[in-house]
Design a protein around this motif. Structure first.
Motif: not given
Length: 255
Positions: A47, A49-50, A104-105, A232, A235-236, A240-241, A244, A254
């Protein structure tokens, strides 16, 4: 003043986050692999890093604030930070107090006991008198308290580290933990682990486990929440997501 009334008063009294202010993101440390410190004291984790990637994408300055879990939402309302990005499950109860981003997760939880113990978690009556450890004020705490509190002695701890310490010391018979935390802290489901998983992965019902994990904001900060949602999603979309995520997990979390 009742707690709910206090929160409502704080929400009415606090202005939105200003666009040019450094954004303060709160985490409960340690909660490996989501947020923890390396040997040299550097804050890291999935989290972290995200969150840093979101801030870079939005071209805003962000700082991290450490906050014990059981005081997270009151501290948010008291403006000690601007958002919570610390594995907070989206539940109906919390949504009455804070504004969540899109999830987000999501990860499962599991029952765990020291290797060599014979505990049948499916036989509730057989659990009578056993002692279970949970991290205080988490969804795991509420799940165990509500569904097993009539047979188990439930002990609550400030951190997952404290739960594991008492499990190792023989002061607990079992624990109910977020599975990635168990992977990181006690190498669960490996031959090297001193502990074994005694349940399937548990992610339901929704009234305990919510609809996934989201970033929590004060109700007034709708613009900020929407900016996070957009970042977000992008990034997905751009990979990028996933990059990470692959640093910390061997499976897809995800949403």
């Amino acid at each position: 003043m009742p707690f709910a009334s206090t929160l409502a008063a704080l929400m009415l009294a606090t202005p939105p986050v200003l666009a040019d202010d450094p954004l303060r993101l709160a985490v409960d440390v340690p909660y490996e692999p989501f947020e923890y410190k390396t040997a040299d004291g550097t804050l890291t984790g999935f989290e972290v890093d995200l969150g840093n990637a979101v801030c870079a994408h939005l071209e805003i300055q962000c700082t991290w604030v450490e906050q014990p879990w059981d005081g997270m939402i009151p501290a948010l309302m008291a403006r000690k930070f601007d958002a919570i990005m610390s594995s907070m499950a989206i539940t109906e109860e919390r949504s009455r107090q804070v504004l969540f981003s899109e999830p987000y997760y999501t990860t499962p939880s599991a029952w765990i006991t020291p290797r060599g113990r014979e505990i049948d978690i499916s036989d509730k009556a057989s659990l009578e008198g056993l002692t279970a450890g949970v991290q205080r004020a988490t969804l795991q705490d509420r799940y165990v308290t509500d569904l097993y509190g009539d047979v188990l002695e439930v002990r609550r701890y400030a951190s997952a580290d404290d739960v594991v310490a008492d499990l190792r010391a023989g002061r607990l018979d079992l624990t109910f933990m977020d599975y990635p935390i168990a992977e990181a802290m006690i190498e669960i489901d490996t031959e090297a682990s001193d502990f074994v998983r005694i349940s399937d992965f548990i992610k339901e019902p929704d009234n305990y486990f919510g609809q996934g994990v989201g970033v929590a904001f004060r109700k007034r900060d709708r613009d900020l929440a929407e900016r996070f949602n957009q970042a977000l999603a992008e990034l997905k979309a751009n990979g990028t997501y996933d990059e990470i995520m692959s640093e910390y997990f061997s499976y897809d979390i995800k949403l």
